[in-house]
Motif scaffolding. Structure first.
Motif, PDB file in Angstrom:
ATOM      1  N   SER A 174      46.662  36.661  31.328  1.00  0.00           N
ATOM      2  CA  SER A 174      45.479  35.804  31.283  1.00  0.00           C
ATOM      3  C   SER A 174      45.421  34.980  32.553  1.00  0.00           C
ATOM      4  O   SER A 174      46.437  34.781  33.234  1.00  0.00           O
ATOM      5  CB  SER A 174      45.508  34.886  30.060  1.00  0.00           C
ATOM      6  N   VAL A 175      44.222  34.496  32.883  1.00  0.00           N
ATOM      7  CA  VAL A 175      44.054  33.663  34.070  1.00  0.00           C
ATOM      8  C   VAL A 175      44.864  32.378  33.930  1.00  0.00           C
ATOM      9  O   VAL A 175      45.536  31.943  34.863  1.00  0.00           O
ATOM     10  CB  VAL A 175      42.563  33.339  34.300  1.00  0.00           C
ATOM     11  N   LYS A 176      44.824  31.771  32.767  1.00  0.00           N
ATOM     12  CA  LYS A 176      45.484  30.486  32.556  1.00  0.00           C
ATOM     13  C   LYS A 176      47.007  30.607  32.477  1.00  0.00           C
ATOM     14  O   LYS A 176      47.731  29.849  33.126  1.00  0.00           O
ATOM     15  CB  LYS A 176      44.960  29.832  31.276  1.00  0.00           C
ATOM     16  N   GLY A 178      48.935  33.483  33.036  1.00  0.00           N
ATOM     17  CA  GLY A 178      49.574  34.474  33.886  1.00  0.00           C
ATOM     18  C   GLY A 178      50.118  35.636  33.069  1.00  0.00           C
ATOM     19  O   GLY A 178      49.509  36.081  32.101  1.00  0.00           O
ATOM     20  N   GLU A 210      43.385  38.481  28.855  1.00  0.00           N
ATOM     21  CA  GLU A 210      43.133  37.215  28.167  1.00  0.00           C
ATOM     22  C   GLU A 210      43.841  37.117  26.820  1.00  0.00           C
ATOM     23  O   GLU A 210      43.353  36.513  25.870  1.00  0.00           O
ATOM     24  CB  GLU A 210      41.637  36.960  28.014  1.00  0.00           C
ATOM     25  N   LEU A 220      49.796  34.338  37.906  1.00  0.00           N
ATOM     26  CA  LEU A 220      49.096  35.434  38.587  1.00  0.00           C
ATOM     27  C   LEU A 220      49.323  35.416  40.089  1.00  0.00           C
ATOM     28  O   LEU A 220      49.320  36.466  40.738  1.00  0.00           O
ATOM     29  CB  LEU A 220      47.590  35.352  38.305  1.00  0.00           C
ATOM     30  N   ASP A 221      49.522  34.233  40.653  1.00  0.00           N
ATOM     31  CA  ASP A 221      49.697  34.115  42.106  1.00  0.00           C
ATOM     32  C   ASP A 221      50.934  34.844  42.618  1.00  0.00           C
ATOM     33  O   ASP A 221      51.048  35.103  43.818  1.00  0.00           O
ATOM     34  CB  ASP A 221      49.767  32.636  42.502  1.00  0.00           C
ATOM     35  N   LYS A 239      36.732  36.867  36.430  1.00  0.00           N
ATOM     36  CA  LYS A 239      37.538  35.646  36.454  1.00  0.00           C
ATOM     37  C   LYS A 239      38.881  35.845  37.155  1.00  0.00           C
ATOM     38  O   LYS A 239      39.548  34.888  37.514  1.00  0.00           O
ATOM     39  CB  LYS A 239      37.781  35.121  35.040  1.00  0.00           C
ATOM     40  N   TYR A 240      39.258  37.117  37.378  1.00  0.00           N
ATOM     41  CA  TYR A 240      40.533  37.414  38.040  1.00  0.00           C
ATOM     42  C   TYR A 240      40.390  37.653  39.533  1.00  0.00           C
ATOM     43  O   TYR A 240      41.384  37.559  40.276  1.00  0.00           O
ATOM     44  CB  TYR A 240      41.169  38.667  37.412  1.00  0.00           C
ATOM     45  N   ASP A 241      39.191  37.982  40.006  1.00  0.00           N
ATOM     46  CA  ASP A 241      39.070  38.539  41.350  1.00  0.00           C
ATOM     47  C   ASP A 241      39.378  37.558  42.480  1.00  0.00           C
ATOM     48  O   ASP A 241      39.591  37.990  43.614  1.00  0.00           O
ATOM     49  CB  ASP A 241      37.701  39.202  41.564  1.00  0.00           C
ATOM     50  N   LYS A 242      39.433  36.267  42.191  1.00  0.00           N
ATOM     51  CA  LYS A 242      39.813  35.305  43.232  1.00  0.00           C
ATOM     52  C   LYS A 242      41.307  35.003  43.218  1.00  0.00           C
ATOM     53  O   LYS A 242      41.806  34.303  44.088  1.00  0.00           O
ATOM     54  CB  LYS A 242      39.017  34.021  43.058  1.00  0.00           C
ATOM     55  N   ARG A 243      42.008  35.515  42.208  1.00  0.00           N
ATOM     56  CA  ARG A 243      43.433  35.214  42.054  1.00  0.00           C
ATOM     57  C   ARG A 243      44.328  36.396  42.414  1.00  0.00           C
ATOM     58  O   ARG A 243      45.498  36.205  42.744  1.00  0.00           O
ATOM     59  CB  ARG A 243      43.707  34.823  40.592  1.00  0.00           C
TER      60      ARG A 243
END
Length: 247
Positions: A174-176, A178, A210, A220-221, A239-243
């Protein structure tokens, strides 16, 4: 919730995440752990899952069931095809276990000269079929649930290698939160795998996006690529494409 609905939910969660814990199901279904255990026993007796200590796992992890029990096999083949594009001649590659990795191993073409390290004895056997690969197993204690090698011996060996690329399956992403998992020992091995790699790619079917487990592998980083069965431009991935780089 009716019994049939509970059973369908349990099967769905096992298909998606490969493993479920009785305690988690008790909370999610709002029933007692005794009820969950009875449900798991019934599903095991009917041949749909494999009951293990504290929960249940997918039959796809255990031969001879693997071929006919793989969930979302076509999606996993698509993920494997994409992942193969990251592997270049001469690379040192570290791979985890699981059914998507098995599909990847079967797709590797003859003439690709690489060194593979793996924590999965089953995957090592698949890779060994390829004549131009050097295959090494990271030795340790075999987990009866995940069918991979775990423990301090594995982590120590991983600390002594540096690979170009790590290909890693995931339980939840998930974005939040990871990358997360439900097995503490598996989490420690995955952390060591990521640390030993110059670049890491996470392989995940879309249904795991998610979702969150209780134990964190990494944010994710820490991951370079995320490979799914979706088109990288799919709305679900925005929501993932910038991370993370999507494939």
């Amino acid at each position: 919730m009716l019994k049939e609905e509970r059973l369908n939910y349990i099967i769905s969660q096992i298909n998606i995440h490969n493993k479920v814990l009785s305690a988690d199901l008790s909370v999610q279904l709002d029933v007692s752990e005794d009820t969950v255990r009875r449900d798991l026993n019934e599903l095991t007796e009917s041949g749909q899952i494999i009951k293990v200590h504290g929960g249940a796992i997918s039959k796809s992890f255990h031969y001879p069931f693997a071929e006919r029990e793989v969930y979302k096999k076509d999606a996993k083949k698509e993920i494997a095809r994409k992942a193969l594009e990251l592997i270049e001649d001469g690379m040192i590659v570290l791979v985890g276990g699981g059914t998507t990795m098995t599909e990847l191993a079967r797709m590797i073409p003859d003439g690709l000269h690489c060194t593979f390290f793996t924590i999965s004895p089953l995957l090592a056997l698949e890779l060994a079929e390829k004549p131009d690969l050097d295959v090494h197993i990271i030795a340790g204690k075999l987990s009866p649930d995940s069918q991979i090698l775990i423990g301090s011996q594995v982590i120590h060996q991983l600390s002594e290698i540096q690979v170009d690329l790590c290909l890693l399956g995931t339980n939840s992403v998930s974005v939040k939160s990871g990358i997360t998992d439900s097995d503490w020992e598996v989490v420690q091995v995955k952390k060591a795998m990521i640390k030993s790699a110059t670049e890491t790619a996470i392989l995940s079917i879309a249904e795991k996006l998610e979702s969150t487990q209780k134990m964190k592998v990494c944010p994710l980083d820490d991951i370079k690529y995320m490979i799914t069965d979706l088109d990288p431009n799919d709305e679900l991935l925005k929501k993932y494409d910038k991370r993370i780089k999507l494939i």
